[in-house]
Design a protein around this motif. Structure first.
Motif, PDB file in Angstrom:
ATOM      1  N   PHE A  35       5.628  29.311  34.915  1.00 43.70           N
ATOM      2  CA  PHE A  35       5.899  30.033  33.674  1.00 43.70           C
ATOM      3  C   PHE A  35       4.874  31.150  33.563  1.00 43.70           C
ATOM      4  CE2 PHE A  35       5.495  30.688  29.031  1.00 43.70           C
ATOM      5  CZ  PHE A  35       6.822  31.006  28.743  1.00 43.70           C
ATOM      6  N   ASP A  36       5.304  32.366  33.735  1.00 42.05           N
ATOM      7  CA  ASP A  36       4.408  33.514  33.725  1.00 42.05           C
ATOM      8  C   ASP A  36       4.494  34.249  32.402  1.00 42.05           C
ATOM      9  OD1 ASP A  36       3.325  33.281  36.331  1.00 42.05           O
ATOM     10  OD2 ASP A  36       5.188  34.062  37.171  1.00 42.05           O
ATOM     11  N   THR A  37       3.347  34.385  31.756  1.00 42.42           N
ATOM     12  CA  THR A  37       3.262  35.123  30.509  1.00 42.42           C
ATOM     13  C   THR A  37       1.878  35.751  30.419  1.00 42.42           C
ATOM     14  OG1 THR A  37       3.133  34.899  28.085  1.00 42.42           O
ATOM     15  CG2 THR A  37       2.657  32.943  29.388  1.00 42.42           C
ATOM     16  N   PRO A  38       1.767  36.971  29.902  1.00 44.57           N
ATOM     17  CA  PRO A  38       0.443  37.596  29.772  1.00 44.57           C
ATOM     18  C   PRO A  38      -0.480  36.854  28.817  1.00 44.57           C
ATOM     19  CG  PRO A  38       2.134  38.890  28.646  1.00 44.57           C
ATOM     20  CD  PRO A  38       2.850  37.879  29.470  1.00 44.57           C
ATOM     21  N   TYR A  39       0.069  35.975  27.996  1.00 49.08           N
ATOM     22  CA  TYR A  39      -0.752  35.225  27.051  1.00 49.08           C
ATOM     23  C   TYR A  39      -1.705  34.267  27.771  1.00 49.08           C
ATOM     24  CZ  TYR A  39       2.112  36.959  23.219  1.00 49.08           C
ATOM     25  OH  TYR A  39       2.756  37.763  22.318  1.00 49.08           O
ATOM     26  N   THR A  40      -1.322  33.827  28.969  1.00 53.06           N
ATOM     27  CA  THR A  40      -2.191  32.905  29.708  1.00 53.06           C
ATOM     28  C   THR A  40      -3.545  33.538  29.972  1.00 53.06           C
ATOM     29  OG1 THR A  40      -0.292  31.857  30.766  1.00 53.06           O
ATOM     30  CG2 THR A  40      -2.427  31.529  31.804  1.00 53.06           C
ATOM     31  N   ALA A  41      -3.555  34.771  30.469  1.00 53.04           N
ATOM     32  CA  ALA A  41      -4.813  35.463  30.758  1.00 53.04           C
ATOM     33  C   ALA A  41      -5.613  35.703  29.490  1.00 53.04           C
ATOM     34  CB  ALA A  41      -4.525  36.782  31.470  1.00 53.04           C
TER      35      ALA A  41
END
Length: 263
Positions: free
Chosen positions: A241-247
């Motif tokens: 699950f790729d989302t910029p929120y992870t970083a």
């Protein structure tokens, strides 16, 4: 007052809420323990819980703001009769905002009496090996805190002869609750080269958002609640699950936070 019958209610796609609920129950020194796991199914009819039972309701916080809507819908199938309850939320190390208050208020309208409450930390749904966010939590320290919290609640209840002697429980949060922002439909994707179509992801999804379409695993973004249970549970590591929120979360919310307890 003494309560020897403990009833756990939990919505726990990645097992964090369940672990906290059981640790609290351990501190309550229950003689009889029953549970309602509402992770995958809602009750078919309302369950009435009596005043001689002590109930723990544990649910995750999604989006930082509130309890997962799916969990709230399933929690509304429980009805108390001046039944003592311990509302618990588990959040991914950022914030739980009005979630604990909303859960506590909702349970009160359903005939429960909040006697203590807690906000615990669990590994964030978006946490990854290269960008961990509260990875591995709840850990041993968290579970010990939860058990101690249960024991403190036990001592509080044994100090009164009636729930009416307890002052109204105050928890962090505001009313009206902070408005929830719009949700962007998105879902984990499958690496078909790694996927063996064991269908385990279908089994662990709490909202039946995953199916096989045209001989490929398909996740419906309109149904997905982004709990990432399928990502964390896939035995082949085929789900991501790729989302910029992870970083962003990894950068700003990696420092360890302690549970917030209200007794």
């Amino acid at each position: 007052m003494q309560y020897r019958e403990i009833h756990l209610i939990y919505f726990s796609p990645t097992h964090t809420s369940a672990k906290i609920a059981y640790a609290i129950a351990e501190g309550l020194e229950a003689e009889a323990l029953s549970e309602s796991d509402i992770t995958h199914d809602a009750l078919k009819e309302t369950l009435h819980l009596n005043s001689n039972e002590l109930v723990i309701v544990a649910v995750p916080v999604y989006g930082g703001r509130g309890v997962a809507e799916t969990a709230m819908e399933r929690i509304r199938m429980f009805q108390g009769k001046s039944t003592p309850v311990i509302p618990v939320v588990v959040y991914g190390n950022r914030d739980y905002e009005d979630a604990l208050k909303e859960l506590s208020d909702t349970l009160a309208t359903q005939g429960f009496v909040p006697v203590s409450a807690g906000a615990f930390i669990g590994e964030h749904s978006y946490s990854r090996k290269d960008m961990p966010i509260a990875a591995g939590r709840p850990d041993k320290e968290d579970l010990l805190d939860a058990s101690k919290f249960g024991h403190e609640t036990l001592m509080k209840l044994e100090g009164v002869s009636s729930l009416s002697e307890l002052p109204e429980l105050k928890v962090k949060g505001n009313f009206p609750y902070k408005a929830k922002g719009p949700s962007t439909p998105q879902a984990p994707v499958t690496d078909e080269d790694l996927c063996t179509q064991c269908e385990y992801c279908i089994d662990v999804c709490p909202v039946a958002a995953i199916s096989i379409v045209d001989d490929r695993m398909f996740s419906d973004p309109l149904l997905c609640i982004k709990c990432c249970a399928c990502v964390k549970e896939c035995p082949e590591g085929a789900r991501t699950f790729d989302t910029p929120y992870t970083a962003m979360l990894h950068k700003n919310f990696s420092a360890r936070r302690k549970p917030k307890l209200f007794v």
